[in-house]
Design a protein around this motif. Structure first.
Motif, PDB file in Angstrom:
ATOM      1  N   SER A  20       0.811  -1.236  -0.159  1.00 39.08           N
ATOM      2  CA  SER A  20      -0.012  -0.084   0.149  1.00 39.08           C
ATOM      3  C   SER A  20       0.890   1.418   0.048  1.00 39.08           C
ATOM      4  O   SER A  20       1.779   1.079   0.364  1.00 39.08           O
ATOM      5  N   ILE A  21       0.283   2.255  -0.526  1.00 41.27           N
ATOM      6  CA  ILE A  21       1.032   3.559  -0.450  1.00 41.27           C
ATOM      7  C   ILE A  21      -0.009   4.457   0.628  1.00 41.27           C
ATOM      8  O   ILE A  21      -0.953   4.646   0.544  1.00 41.27           O
ATOM      9  N   SER A  22       0.847   4.994   1.598  1.00 43.21           N
ATOM     10  CA  SER A  22       0.067   5.570   2.703  1.00 43.21           C
ATOM     11  C   SER A  22       0.316   7.003   2.507  1.00 43.21           C
ATOM     12  O   SER A  22       0.970   7.898   3.002  1.00 43.21           O
ATOM     13  N   LEU A  23      -0.973   7.577   2.015  1.00 47.05           N
ATOM     14  CA  LEU A  23      -0.936   9.041   1.913  1.00 47.05           C
ATOM     15  C   LEU A  23      -1.267   9.812   3.111  1.00 47.05           C
ATOM     16  O   LEU A  23      -0.828  10.975   3.341  1.00 47.05           O
ATOM     17  N   GLY A  24      -1.927   9.312   4.107  1.00 46.01           N
ATOM     18  CA  GLY A  24      -1.963   9.518   5.352  1.00 46.01           C
ATOM     19  C   GLY A  24      -0.853  10.131   6.195  1.00 46.01           C
ATOM     20  O   GLY A  24      -0.799  11.027   7.039  1.00 46.01           O
ATOM     21  N   GLN A  25       0.282   9.560   5.745  1.00 49.69           N
ATOM     22  CA  GLN A  25       1.631  10.053   6.468  1.00 49.69           C
ATOM     23  C   GLN A  25       2.062  11.546   5.915  1.00 49.69           C
ATOM     24  O   GLN A  25       2.746  12.112   6.669  1.00 49.69           O
ATOM     25  N   ILE A  26       1.532  11.974   4.765  1.00 50.13           N
ATOM     26  CA  ILE A  26       1.985  13.050   4.261  1.00 50.13           C
ATOM     27  C   ILE A  26       1.634  14.423   5.120  1.00 50.13           C
ATOM     28  O   ILE A  26       2.745  14.986   5.575  1.00 50.13           O
ATOM     29  N   PRO A  27       0.616  14.753   5.863  1.00 49.45           N
ATOM     30  CA  PRO A  27       0.459  15.650   6.786  1.00 49.45           C
ATOM     31  C   PRO A  27       1.384  15.656   8.005  1.00 49.45           C
ATOM     32  O   PRO A  27       1.866  16.548   8.619  1.00 49.45           O
ATOM     33  N   LEU A  28       1.627  14.327   8.364  1.00 50.12           N
ATOM     34  CA  LEU A  28       2.677  14.265   9.491  1.00 50.12           C
ATOM     35  C   LEU A  28       3.742  14.246   9.377  1.00 50.12           C
ATOM     36  O   LEU A  28       4.325  15.075  10.178  1.00 50.12           O
ATOM     37  N   LEU A  78      10.022  11.666  13.617  1.00 45.34           N
ATOM     38  CA  LEU A  78      11.584  11.841  13.538  1.00 45.34           C
ATOM     39  C   LEU A  78      11.913  12.647  12.240  1.00 45.34           C
ATOM     40  O   LEU A  78      13.059  12.970  12.351  1.00 45.34           O
ATOM     41  N   ALA A  79      10.926  12.850  11.405  1.00 47.09           N
ATOM     42  CA  ALA A  79      11.273  13.723  10.296  1.00 47.09           C
ATOM     43  C   ALA A  79      11.454  15.047  10.718  1.00 47.09           C
ATOM     44  O   ALA A  79      12.073  15.700  10.176  1.00 47.09           O
ATOM     45  N   GLY A  80      11.109  15.485  12.079  1.00 48.86           N
ATOM     46  CA  GLY A  80      11.199  16.589  12.442  1.00 48.86           C
ATOM     47  C   GLY A  80      12.584  16.933  13.057  1.00 48.86           C
ATOM     48  O   GLY A  80      13.069  18.100  13.179  1.00 48.86           O
ATOM     49  N   GLY A 105      14.238  14.741   5.945  1.00 48.33           N
ATOM     50  CA  GLY A 105      13.248  14.451   6.963  1.00 48.33           C
ATOM     51  C   GLY A 105      12.249  13.345   6.431  1.00 48.33           C
ATOM     52  O   GLY A 105      11.823  12.434   7.026  1.00 48.33           O
ATOM     53  N   VAL A 106      11.740  13.667   5.091  1.00 52.36           N
ATOM     54  CA  VAL A 106      10.740  12.508   4.698  1.00 52.36           C
ATOM     55  C   VAL A 106      11.315  11.132   4.814  1.00 52.36           C
ATOM     56  O   VAL A 106      10.681  10.272   5.163  1.00 52.36           O
ATOM     57  N   PHE A 107      12.742  11.009   4.403  1.00 50.01           N
ATOM     58  CA  PHE A 107      13.156   9.533   4.216  1.00 50.01           C
ATOM     59  C   PHE A 107      13.668   9.075   5.658  1.00 50.01           C
ATOM     60  O   PHE A 107      13.102   7.952   5.927  1.00 50.01           O
ATOM     61  N   LEU A 108      13.813   9.926   6.734  1.00 52.07           N
ATOM     62  CA  LEU A 108      14.063   9.376   7.986  1.00 52.07           C
ATOM     63  C   LEU A 108      12.750   9.130   8.591  1.00 52.07           C
ATOM     64  O   LEU A 108      12.682   8.010   9.257  1.00 52.07           O
ATOM     65  N   GLY A 109      11.744   9.929   8.516  1.00 54.70           N
ATOM     66  CA  GLY A 109      10.681   9.665   9.129  1.00 54.70           C
ATOM     67  C   GLY A 109       9.727   8.262   8.457  1.00 54.70           C
ATOM     68  O   GLY A 109       9.398   7.473   9.315  1.00 54.70           O
ATOM     69  N   THR A 110       9.953   8.057   7.286  1.00 55.49           N
ATOM     70  CA  THR A 110       9.250   7.140   6.536  1.00 55.49           C
ATOM     71  C   THR A 110      10.331   5.953   6.887  1.00 55.49           C
ATOM     72  O   THR A 110       9.718   4.743   7.187  1.00 55.49           O
ATOM     73  N   ALA A 149       7.541   3.533  -1.955  1.00 54.32           N
ATOM     74  CA  ALA A 149       6.399   4.147  -2.648  1.00 54.32           C
ATOM     75  C   ALA A 149       5.623   5.369  -1.868  1.00 54.32           C
ATOM     76  O   ALA A 149       5.475   6.329  -2.372  1.00 54.32           O
ATOM     77  N   THR A 150       5.639   4.963  -0.523  1.00 53.91           N
ATOM     78  CA  THR A 150       5.019   6.052   0.428  1.00 53.91           C
ATOM     79  C   THR A 150       6.091   7.359   0.564  1.00 53.91           C
ATOM     80  O   THR A 150       5.728   8.320   0.592  1.00 53.91           O
ATOM     81  N   ALA A 151       7.241   6.970   0.611  1.00 49.08           N
ATOM     82  CA  ALA A 151       8.126   8.105   0.754  1.00 49.08           C
ATOM     83  C   ALA A 151       8.386   8.767  -0.417  1.00 49.08           C
ATOM     84  O   ALA A 151       8.316  10.052  -0.462  1.00 49.08           O
ATOM     85  N   LEU A 152       7.958   8.243  -1.605  1.00 49.28           N
ATOM     86  CA  LEU A 152       8.350   9.160  -2.687  1.00 49.28           C
ATOM     87  C   LEU A 152       6.991   9.910  -2.967  1.00 49.28           C
ATOM     88  O   LEU A 152       6.850  11.120  -3.352  1.00 49.28           O
ATOM     89  N   ALA A 153       5.785   9.314  -2.511  1.00 43.57           N
ATOM     90  CA  ALA A 153       4.454  10.168  -2.733  1.00 43.57           C
ATOM     91  C   ALA A 153       4.539  11.179  -1.531  1.00 43.57           C
ATOM     92  O   ALA A 153       4.060  12.209  -1.861  1.00 43.57           O
ATOM     93  N   SER A 154       5.139  11.041  -0.413  1.00 38.77           N
ATOM     94  CA  SER A 154       5.289  12.172   0.682  1.00 38.77           C
ATOM     95  C   SER A 154       6.448  13.145   0.190  1.00 38.77           C
ATOM     96  O   SER A 154       6.167  14.469   0.238  1.00 38.77           O
TER      97      SER A 154
END
Length: 171
Positions: A20-28, A78-80, A105-110, A149-154
């Motif tokens: 799955s691709i988790s679009l929900g992670q984007i706002p986080l 942890l992206a923060g 940040g995107v890659f660390l958090g993901t 895939a989720t990291a790339l979408a984010s």
């Protein structure tokens, strides 16, 4: 942001039971990059808990469900770690520094999030591994592909927001 993440999680981007691709992670991710680790991890925890309230949690065992929701989603914050670097890049009008910080940040958090999905996949979901694969390999492949895939979408979403808005401007 956690509520927005849950709303985006309702968009079905599942292929089979393991990808799955988790679009929900984007706002986080955006929130963590804007507000830092502590706020990002708090929002991730709330997002993880909201999966239970909305009936979106896949329950196999108590340890598995804690690993894959509250713990994994908290680690997304942890992206923060790169929030200050991103903010400094924006203050100094150094787009390159801000962009690199956003990417990191995107890659660390993901990555932090999907480490826990990998562990749960290996230990708890291994009996469901397809094609006769070893459970650890199946979890690595499926969670690795989902995480990438989720990291790339984010990343695409964060870079677009960075380019077109002032959402990341310093406080």
């Amino acid at each position: 942001m956690a509520a927005l993440g849950i709303v985006l999680s309702f968009i079905p981007l599942n292929i089979g039971s393991s990808f799955s691709i988790s679009l929900g992670q984007i706002p986080l991710i955006v929130f963590a990059l804007r507000r830092g680790v502590k706020a990002g991890m708090a929002a991730g925890l709330v997002w993880g808990l909201l999966h239970f309230v909305t009936g979106m949690a896949y329950f196999l065992t108590p340890v598995q469900v804690v690993l894959e929701y509250p713990i994994a989603d908290t680690c997304l914050g942890l992206a923060g770690v790169y929030a200050l670097k991103l903010q400094n890049g924006l203050i100094q009008r150094n787009r390159r520094q801000a962009t690199i910080a956003a990417i990191q940040g995107v890659f660390l958090g993901t990555f932090a999030r999907y480490v826990f999905h990998f562990i749960a996949g290996w230990i708890f979901w291994g009996a469901y591994a397809l094609w006769g694969m070893k459970p650890w390999l199946f979890s690595l492949v499926m969670n690795g592909i989902s995480g990438l895939a989720t990291a790339l979408a984010s990343l695409i979403a964060v870079l677009i927001l960075l380019k077109i808005s002032h959402i990341f401007q310093p406080k």
